[in-house]
Each structure stands twice: as structure tokens, then as C-alpha cells.
Design a protein around this motif. Structure first.
Motif, PDB file in Angstrom:
ATOM      1  N   VAL A  20       1.046  -1.260   0.321  1.00  0.00           N
ATOM      2  CA  VAL A  20       0.099  -0.041   0.106  1.00  0.00           C
ATOM      3  C   VAL A  20       1.071   1.405  -0.148  1.00  0.00           C
ATOM      4  CG1 VAL A  20      -1.890   0.929   1.051  1.00  0.00           C
ATOM      5  CG2 VAL A  20      -1.866  -1.143   1.722  1.00  0.00           C
ATOM      6  N   ILE A  21       1.962   1.272   1.045  1.00  0.00           N
ATOM      7  CA  ILE A  21       3.069   2.155   0.949  1.00  0.00           C
ATOM      8  C   ILE A  21       4.079   2.734  -0.597  1.00  0.00           C
ATOM      9  CG2 ILE A  21       4.827   3.309   2.146  1.00  0.00           C
ATOM     10  CD1 ILE A  21       3.881   2.182   4.395  1.00  0.00           C
ATOM     11  N   LYS A  22       4.127   1.471  -0.905  1.00  0.00           N
ATOM     12  CA  LYS A  22       4.643   1.803  -1.907  1.00  0.00           C
ATOM     13  C   LYS A  22       3.468   2.331  -3.272  1.00  0.00           C
ATOM     14  CE  LYS A  22       7.749  -2.113  -5.393  1.00  0.00           C
ATOM     15  NZ  LYS A  22       7.247  -2.916  -4.786  1.00  0.00           N
ATOM     16  N   GLU A  23       2.591   2.246  -3.269  1.00  0.00           N
ATOM     17  CA  GLU A  23       1.573   2.470  -3.804  1.00  0.00           C
ATOM     18  C   GLU A  23       1.113   3.795  -3.910  1.00  0.00           C
ATOM     19  OE1 GLU A  23       0.232   0.637  -6.175  1.00  0.00           O
ATOM     20  OE2 GLU A  23      -0.614   2.456  -7.071  1.00  0.00           O
ATOM     21  N   LEU A  24       1.492   4.323  -2.019  1.00  0.00           N
ATOM     22  CA  LEU A  24       0.934   5.823  -1.594  1.00  0.00           C
ATOM     23  C   LEU A  24       2.317   6.450  -2.653  1.00  0.00           C
ATOM     24  CD1 LEU A  24      -0.146   5.300   1.347  1.00  0.00           C
ATOM     25  CD2 LEU A  24      -1.657   6.031  -0.867  1.00  0.00           C
ATOM     26  N   TYR A 164      -8.912   6.168  11.354  1.00  0.00           N
ATOM     27  CA  TYR A 164      -8.638   6.122  10.405  1.00  0.00           C
ATOM     28  C   TYR A 164      -9.036   4.426  10.013  1.00  0.00           C
ATOM     29  CZ  TYR A 164      -9.886  10.872   8.885  1.00  0.00           C
ATOM     30  OH  TYR A 164     -10.618  12.696   8.979  1.00  0.00           O
ATOM     31  N   VAL A 165      -9.837   3.461   9.540  1.00  0.00           N
ATOM     32  CA  VAL A 165      -9.525   2.329   9.597  1.00  0.00           C
ATOM     33  C   VAL A 165      -9.891   2.023   7.787  1.00  0.00           C
ATOM     34  CG1 VAL A 165     -10.540  -0.114  10.190  1.00  0.00           C
ATOM     35  CG2 VAL A 165     -10.147   2.441  12.102  1.00  0.00           C
ATOM     36  N   VAL A 166      -8.377   1.672   7.244  1.00  0.00           N
ATOM     37  CA  VAL A 166      -9.154   1.591   6.269  1.00  0.00           C
ATOM     38  C   VAL A 166      -9.197  -0.437   5.746  1.00  0.00           C
ATOM     39  CG1 VAL A 166      -7.886   1.799   3.402  1.00  0.00           C
ATOM     40  CG2 VAL A 166      -8.167   2.870   5.138  1.00  0.00           C
ATOM     41  N   CYS A 167      -9.471  -1.037   5.000  1.00  0.00           N
ATOM     42  CA  CYS A 167      -9.649  -2.357   4.507  1.00  0.00           C
ATOM     43  C   CYS A 167      -8.798  -2.813   3.361  1.00  0.00           C
ATOM     44  CB  CYS A 167     -10.863  -3.243   4.119  1.00  0.00           C
ATOM     45  SG  CYS A 167     -10.552  -4.639   4.062  1.00  0.00           S
ATOM     46  N   ASN A 168      -7.297  -3.567   3.725  1.00  0.00           N
ATOM     47  CA  ASN A 168      -6.823  -3.832   2.863  1.00  0.00           C
ATOM     48  C   ASN A 168      -7.806  -5.180   1.682  1.00  0.00           C
ATOM     49  OD1 ASN A 168      -4.407  -4.141   0.159  1.00  0.00           O
ATOM     50  ND2 ASN A 168      -3.115  -4.947   1.688  1.00  0.00           N
ATOM     51  N   ASP A 169      -8.486  -4.442   0.403  1.00  0.00           N
ATOM     52  CA  ASP A 169      -9.102  -6.203   0.073  1.00  0.00           C
ATOM     53  C   ASP A 169      -8.132  -5.878  -1.383  1.00  0.00           C
ATOM     54  OD1 ASP A 169     -10.281  -8.568  -0.536  1.00  0.00           O
ATOM     55  OD2 ASP A 169     -12.247  -7.320  -0.669  1.00  0.00           O
ATOM     56  N   ALA A 174      -7.195   0.457  -1.727  1.00  0.00           N
ATOM     57  CA  ALA A 174      -6.701   0.998  -0.332  1.00  0.00           C
ATOM     58  C   ALA A 174      -6.034   2.223  -0.048  1.00  0.00           C
ATOM     59  CB  ALA A 174      -6.187  -0.274   0.177  1.00  0.00           C
ATOM     60  N   SER A 175      -4.955   2.033  -1.623  1.00  0.00           N
ATOM     61  CA  SER A 175      -4.371   3.679  -1.329  1.00  0.00           C
ATOM     62  C   SER A 175      -4.539   4.474  -1.858  1.00  0.00           C
ATOM     63  CB  SER A 175      -3.251   2.736  -2.102  1.00  0.00           C
ATOM     64  OG  SER A 175      -3.776   2.763  -3.310  1.00  0.00           O
ATOM     65  N   ILE A 178      -6.697   6.044   0.891  1.00  0.00           N
ATOM     66  CA  ILE A 178      -5.674   6.602   2.203  1.00  0.00           C
ATOM     67  C   ILE A 178      -5.076   8.041   0.993  1.00  0.00           C
ATOM     68  CG2 ILE A 178      -3.328   6.716   3.036  1.00  0.00           C
ATOM     69  CD1 ILE A 178      -4.297   3.209   3.476  1.00  0.00           C
ATOM     70  N   SER A 179      -5.102   7.719  -0.104  1.00  0.00           N
ATOM     71  CA  SER A 179      -4.569   9.419  -0.616  1.00  0.00           C
ATOM     72  C   SER A 179      -5.874  10.287   0.098  1.00  0.00           C
ATOM     73  CB  SER A 179      -4.853   9.043  -2.531  1.00  0.00           C
ATOM     74  OG  SER A 179      -3.916   8.139  -2.409  1.00  0.00           O
ATOM     75  N   ALA A 180      -7.041  10.001  -0.197  1.00  0.00           N
ATOM     76  CA  ALA A 180      -8.932  10.800  -0.480  1.00  0.00           C
ATOM     77  C   ALA A 180      -8.252  11.404   1.676  1.00  0.00           C
ATOM     78  CB  ALA A 180      -9.523  10.125  -0.579  1.00  0.00           C
ATOM     79  N   ILE A 181      -7.563  10.557   2.578  1.00  0.00           N
ATOM     80  CA  ILE A 181      -8.026  10.840   3.549  1.00  0.00           C
ATOM     81  C   ILE A 181      -6.501  12.066   3.786  1.00  0.00           C
ATOM     82  CG2 ILE A 181      -6.972  10.199   5.197  1.00  0.00           C
ATOM     83  CD1 ILE A 181      -8.282   7.512   5.071  1.00  0.00           C
TER      84      ILE A 181
END
Lengths: 191, 191
Positions: A20-24, A164-169, A174-175, A178-181
Motif C-alpha cells: 500500500v505504501i509503495k502505491e502511495l 481511520y480504518v482502511v480495509c486492504n482487500d 486501499a491506497s 488513504i490518498s483521499a484521507i
């Protein structure tokens, strides 16, 4: 220059935080920077002080704790690791949003010292899915897998401590969430 | 033309579903359309059949249930309300993403009939915040407020039945997150 955000990202081992972090990190608009940790661990081959870690001896580390110079710290297998306030503040003052990928205990320390930190917890779609991800990733003995799952379950209980709680399905979604947040908080901060 | 998504949105009374939906509707890229409900309720002044509702008598409604023509239905204060499959399918076949704002019971019926429906549950930042929103919105007697809160608590227990849970702390962020979810599913569907 607007001061950057402090973003704390946690989640159980195997949930896919790294991906997810790599994507962000691909998204320059998010202005994300990693913090550099302080550690008492010896540098490995090729590791550079001030790049990979700030390498210090144990006395220096303990003094940094006493002097309140660490946002959070923890000990793993005999080595101490911590996040220096000064480096995080330097980045934030340069307008960077600093991302800390830390464990639940560290996140709670950060929350105390920086109540304005944006805390995000990544959860798996289910514990079954987490188990299958852990099993798929390494070919670890079932006992170790169970230990990881037990730890994950305990960590999951701390989910309510996060904003915030984000589900990584799905890593992309997910990214995106998180970007929106992060973008929304950049916007609120700049208003 | 790609078939549109079916999106089920639920959340306790007072959580701000209406405001979030208004925000979502501003974004044409999401291709959102409301479904039109079937009801046995008499048209009010100015309400038009096929625009506000499909107005039918009770026998027609009961036959529609028997014939499996309703995605979900429920009774409120003596009137029946339901979502006609045919109208939803018409919109989806035109490439529209159909948004159903329905209660938990209805959402469970939709889930059974349309396992591919995208279900989203909006939660308040806390029950205290929900209470203060309910109190702020109307000047209802405390007894009614308590009834709403009790109902909300029961509804919140169904949260695990939904694919996505979005906290409405900030309307813009909540709608940004829901937009990200919808866009990602539009993308997945078209791959």
C-alpha cells in the motif's frame, strides 16, 4: 510553506502495508516522505548513517529518550529503534507529509506526543484472508503462522485508537482511500 | 455499454446519508442514478407516477413480491415500499450506477438477490456525535431521540454485513472515500 502532516500507519503483519505504501509513494501530489529512524543496531553492509538510519550507541539512545527527542521508541531483538522528533519536524517544516509505519505501541506514543497526527490502521478483509496471506508469503511453520495471527488479533483490538480504518482487500482501492484521507487533511490544514 | 453497478447505502438515521449522497450526486463521473420505488402510499400533491414513485395498489404490490419483481420491500406506517428489479436493471443496462438508500433489512434482501451489489454502511464518528446530530437536527423530545439512538445501535450491529464501512466525520472526506470505492469498482468491472 504549510507545515506537513504527520501520518501514522499501522496494521498487522501480513496485511500488506508495504504494498500500500509503495502505491502511495507513486503519487507525488501526496508529498510523502519517510522519516529516518534512530537505532542502536550496527549498520549492515552498505547502510549509511543519516540515510538508512541514524546509527547511535545505547547511551546516546537512552539520553535521547530522556531528553524527549524521540516521538516513539521500541526494542526488537535487543536493538532499540525510535523516531527522532527533530528529523520529522524538519521534513514537516519543509512541507512534506511524514509517513511513519510503526507498530501499535509506537503509534500510541506518537498519539500522546502529537495529538494532531493522522492515524490510519489497515485491516485485512478477514482473519482467514490474513492467515492465507501470511501462509502464502513465506513458507513458515504453522506454529509461527499461528503466533503471527495471535499477535495480529491483539493488534486488531487497538483499531479503535486510530482515526481511520482502511480495509486492504484491494491494494489500489486501499491506497486510493488513504490518498483521499491525506488530501482532505492537506486541504483542511491549508484552509 | 458496460452494465452499471448496484450500490446499496445504509446507515443510522442522523448519520448524514442525505448530505453525503448530495455531495456524490455532484460528481457526474460517478454516473449515479436513483432508483424509483414502488409504493402503495397515495401520491401527495405534485407527486408524479413514474417520477417520484411507481404508485400501485396493495394487490399489485403483493403480486410484485410474489412474482419476484422487487429487489427488496418493507412496510412503514401501513404503506409498502419496494425497489422494482426491472427499473434498476433498465438503468444499469444504460450504464448508470444505481444508488439505493435503504434500511438494513432491505439491504440484506438486496444482498441475497444481487450478491454483486456494492454495499456501503455509513457510521458516525461516535454514538455521542450521532446523538448530538439527532438532537441538533430536530427539536424532538428526548424520548424520541433515545428511540432513534436505540434503533441506530441495533442497526450498527449489522455493519459487518456490509462490504465497506465509511465514517462520516467530514462530509467531503466521506464522499471522497465513497467516490474512490465506486470508481475502483467501475474500473474493476470494465477490466
Amino acid at each position: 510553506m504549510k507545515k506537513g502532516l504527520l501520518i501514522v500507519l499501522s496494521g498487522p503483519s501480513g496485511v500488506g502495508k508495504g504494498t500500500v505504501i509503495k502505491e502511495l509513494m507513486k503519487n507525488d501530489d501526496l508529498k510523502l516522505s519517510y522519516s529516518i529512524s534512530m537505532t542502536t543496531r550496527k549498520p549492515r553492509n552498505g547502510e549509511v548513517d543519516g540515510v538508512n538510519y541514524f546509527f547511535v550507541d545505547r547511551d546516546t539512545f537512552l539520553k535521547a529518550i530522556d531528553d524527549g527527542e524521540l516521538l516513539e521508541h521500541a526494542e526488537f531483538v535487543g536493538n532499540m529503534y525510535g523516531t527522532p522528533v527533530s528529523y520529522v519536524e524538519k521534513l514537516r517544516n519543509e512541507g512534506r507529509n511524514v509517513l511513519l509505519e510503526i507498530e501499535v505501541q509506537g503509534a500510541m506514543q506518537v498519539k500522546k506526543k502529537c495529538p494532531d497526527a493522522l492515524s490510519i490502521f489497515i485491516i485485512p478483509p478477514s482473519m482467514e484472508e490474513l492467515a492465507s496471506r501470511i501462509r502464502g508469503r513465506n513458507s513458515e511453520p504453522e506454529e509461527i503462522v499461528q503466533q503471527r495471527l495471535d499477535k495480529a488479533k491483539k493488534e486488531m483490538e487497538m483499531v479503535t485508537q486510530y482515526k481511520y480504518v482502511v480495509c486492504n482487500d484491494d491494494v489500489i482501492l486501499a491506497s486510493d482511500i488513504i490518498s483521499a484521507i491525506i488530501k482532505r487533511h492537506m486541504q483542511i490544514k491549508s484552509n
